[in-house]
Design a protein around this motif. Sequence first.
Motif, PDB file in Angstrom:
ATOM      1  N   GLU A  54       0.787  -1.172   0.000  1.00  0.00           N
ATOM      2  CA  GLU A  54       0.000   0.000   0.000  1.00  0.00           C
ATOM      3  C   GLU A  54       0.834   1.243   0.000  1.00  0.00           C
ATOM      4  O   GLU A  54       0.612   2.209  -0.576  1.00  0.00           O
ATOM      5  CB  GLU A  54      -0.837  -0.019   1.185  1.00  0.00           C
ATOM      6  CG  GLU A  54      -1.891  -0.913   0.875  1.00  0.00           C
ATOM      7  CD  GLU A  54      -2.809  -1.041   1.932  1.00  0.00           C
ATOM      8  OE1 GLU A  54      -2.736  -0.304   2.901  1.00  0.00           O
ATOM      9  OE2 GLU A  54      -3.586  -1.968   1.620  1.00  0.00           O
ATOM     10  N   ARG A  55       1.894   1.121   0.726  1.00  0.00           N
ATOM     11  CA  ARG A  55       2.805   2.298   0.702  1.00  0.00           C
ATOM     12  C   ARG A  55       3.234   2.668  -0.648  1.00  0.00           C
ATOM     13  O   ARG A  55       3.504   3.772  -0.950  1.00  0.00           O
ATOM     14  CB  ARG A  55       3.981   1.999   1.557  1.00  0.00           C
ATOM     15  CG  ARG A  55       4.302   3.111   2.388  1.00  0.00           C
ATOM     16  CD  ARG A  55       5.441   2.788   3.058  1.00  0.00           C
ATOM     17  NE  ARG A  55       5.806   1.502   3.393  1.00  0.00           N
ATOM     18  CZ  ARG A  55       6.964   0.991   3.830  1.00  0.00           C
ATOM     19  NH1 ARG A  55       8.034   1.654   4.008  1.00  0.00           N
ATOM     20  NH2 ARG A  55       7.259  -0.118   4.125  1.00  0.00           N
ATOM     21  N   ASP A  56       3.215   1.628  -1.440  1.00  0.00           N
ATOM     22  CA  ASP A  56       3.629   1.964  -2.807  1.00  0.00           C
ATOM     23  C   ASP A  56       2.549   2.713  -3.530  1.00  0.00           C
ATOM     24  O   ASP A  56       2.889   3.324  -4.479  1.00  0.00           O
ATOM     25  CB  ASP A  56       3.989   0.712  -3.558  1.00  0.00           C
ATOM     26  CG  ASP A  56       5.147   0.041  -3.022  1.00  0.00           C
ATOM     27  OD1 ASP A  56       6.123   0.738  -2.658  1.00  0.00           O
ATOM     28  OD2 ASP A  56       5.163  -1.180  -2.990  1.00  0.00           O
ATOM     29  N   GLY A  60       1.527  11.754   0.485  1.00  0.00           N
ATOM     30  CA  GLY A  60       0.936  10.766   1.307  1.00  0.00           C
ATOM     31  C   GLY A  60      -0.474  10.444   0.976  1.00  0.00           C
ATOM     32  O   GLY A  60      -0.951   9.677   1.741  1.00  0.00           O
TER      33      GLY A  60
END
Lengths: 225, 670
Positions: B355-357, B364
């Motif tokens: 998900e960070r990707d 953000g």
Amino acid sequence: MIKCLASGSKGNCWAIDDGKQILILECGIPVKDMKIGIDFQISRVVGCAVTHTHKDHAGYIHQYEGCGLKVWKPYESDSTLEVTQIGAYKIKAFPLVHDVPCRGFLITHPVFGRILYATDTEYIKYRFRDLDCIIVEANYMNEMLSDDLEGTTKRNHVLRGHMELQTTRRFLQANVTERTKAIILAHLSNDNADRDKFLTELSPLFECPIWIARKGLRLPCPTER
Amino acid sequence: MWIKKLIIDQFKGIHHAEYEFGETINQVEGENGSGKTTIPDAVLWLFVDCNYNLRFNPLVAPLDMAESSPSVTAVCDIDGTEVTITKIQTNTRTETEEGVKRSSNNRYVINEVPVTQRDFKKKLLQYGIDTDLILPCVHPMVFTSQKGADMKKILFDMASDKTDLDVAKTSEETAYVAKLLEKYTSDELIAKSKATKKKSDEMIKAIPERITGLEQAKVAADENPIIDEINSVEGAIELGEAELKLIDEERAKQSGELEKIRHALFDAQRAVVDFEKEEELNEAHFKRKQAEHSLEVKKEINDFSARLAELHIQGKRLEAELSSQCAKKEIATKQYRDKKAEKAPELTLPRKLTERDMVCPCCGQELPADQKQKKIKENENRIKMQKADNEAVLAHWKKSRDASLKKIADEGQAACDAIREIERKQELLAISIANTQKELNLRQTRLEKALAEETEQYKPSEETLKKREEVTVAVKDAKRQFEEASQKYMESDPVERKKAINDTLRGLRSKAQDLTNQLAVIRKNSDIDAQIESLQNERMKYEQSKATAEKILYQMDILSRMKNDLLVEDINSHFSLVKFQLFEYQKNGNYKEVCVPTIDGYRFGESTNTGRELRGKIDICHSLQKFYGMNLPILLDNAESLNSYNVPDVDRQLIMMRVTDDKELVIKHD
């Protein structure tokens, strides 16, 4: 050439000259006169021969020697036969009869032949062969002797030391041959001789000519032409 | 010229007088003091200013007059013409404190015309009267009163001029000087000849002394005996020298023989040396031959030892190789095992997106869908590509491992093969070593044996020994012979004999020298003779040059006489009565120049009488006048010594003064 420079009691001198050499016979005249006689050709003189010491033959010897001439004096020797050679002249000296020692000369020369010279002698005791020329004394004639002087010294000297014409004649008759070409009569006396008479006397006897010696007489030598 | 009339005024003792004369002979007669001499005085004063006594510038003024004018006038006939000649003297007499002083002055008048003295003389000369010559022509005493030399001078001038050469050529007697006179004058010839004669005399004078000196230097001896003696001595010297030569030759011969013997000795000695050298060679040859065998064995031993060593080295090399191959085999085994155990590489794949990707790193916030889709797709592709790469890597690794394995296996196999080969070689080498060692041992044994053999000695042959004996004996013989010959040579040395001969020769030579010296001294005689002869020749040369000079002087003397004779003849031809003697012979025969007048053979002043002498003197005046071409009166004083019939016949005016007892002066003429 035979030259008579003087003949007689005043002085005697003869020169025999072959053209190169002169022989002087006798030193009886001053050298000065002898020089005149040989035309002053003193250097041709080969010597002198003297017969005896008498003044008329040897009186001037010192003058001749003073001229550097050699003088032959055979009469000084005791030997009877002296011979010498003076230049071309061969001389034999033989004794004569005089009042002092005296010599006659027989001179032989290759060209002139045999010349006899005899003077101042009473007679000549020798005979000579083949003479070409004879010079002989004929001093006096008996017939001319003056009676005034009979017995004097002079007369004795004449008689004893000199030849009378007849003595001369006999001598010549004994010695003259066909070969003889001349006779000269020498030393005639001033007082007791006569030239013409002498000649008249002797000439008919000989074929060859006869001369009387006198100053200045010049004869070609016997074989000279 | 003749004087017709003479007028005298105030002259000596005459105040005035006139005299007339005839053309020929005039006799002036009168007693002493009648004035006779005044007439010739006046004539001479008129013409030549002297009186009859020959005093020049005489006192003519009368003594009784204080002042006077003496004068003389001559009326002359000169070749038919009358000429009047006058001379006037003016005398003045002044009395001073010192005494009486006189002075005079002459004047001349010719034909009434006054003339100077110079013109007077000139004029007279024109009339044929030479005043310089008048005196001896008119005055009979003048000529003969002169000195002989002065007379001669005048007389010689009267002779015709003939040269010495001309005269010399005329005679045979002077032919020699005639030639010389072509070059020289008589004076030169005479001076030259005199000088030559003098010089020759000087030279001649010195010669006899020199000859005497030389004669004294001569030695009285005969050279022939000395020459004979010299010849005999020289013969003896020759003999002695010949003997010496003979001895030397003999000695040389002996020496030659000795030399020959010495050579023979040398030859024998050389033969011994040669023999010994040969023997040495023989022994060396023997020893070399002896050593040759052991050497060969030693060489073989060396060969085998070397070979053995080499074999051992081979063995070592093989062992090293074996160990190296073994190591290689172990390495290969280990490598193989290692390679087999090697794990395949670990392969990774890219991570899966989180998900960070899906959030924007910057803000953000969640990414848009499309981006999310894109991103997921890209990631899926990347994983797919990575999976393919991983598979390729793995395949390559498998391939490489297999190749390495194979290579290592091969290497291991090769090492194994090599080891087997080496081991086989080692077996073969061991056999070789064993064989070699065996051979070596064999050789060792042989060497020992050979060495043992080498101790044996060289022994010369029988023949050699015999030869040695021979050469030794030969040397001994030669030596003995040489010694004997030497001894003999020394003993026969001729030195003494030679010395004796040399001594004799020395004596002879010195004698010969002495004799030669003596001969030289004697021979000097002949040198001296030659010198004397040359001096005599020299002297004769000078005698000849003297004689030649004398000849010239003699002929010059003849020439002088000839000339004088000609001269005398010539001069005397001018005179009628007088004859001059110009030369005379002296007692010594020399010829002397004189000058003596003679008349009729009588010498003046010696044997003539006065009358004859006067005749002669008148003749001299007359002859001189004729010679000089003058016609003048002849004046004779004291003529009474001459009879009138004795007066010579002359074609001149003759004025003769004679003393008579006449009181008055009378002149008589035809």
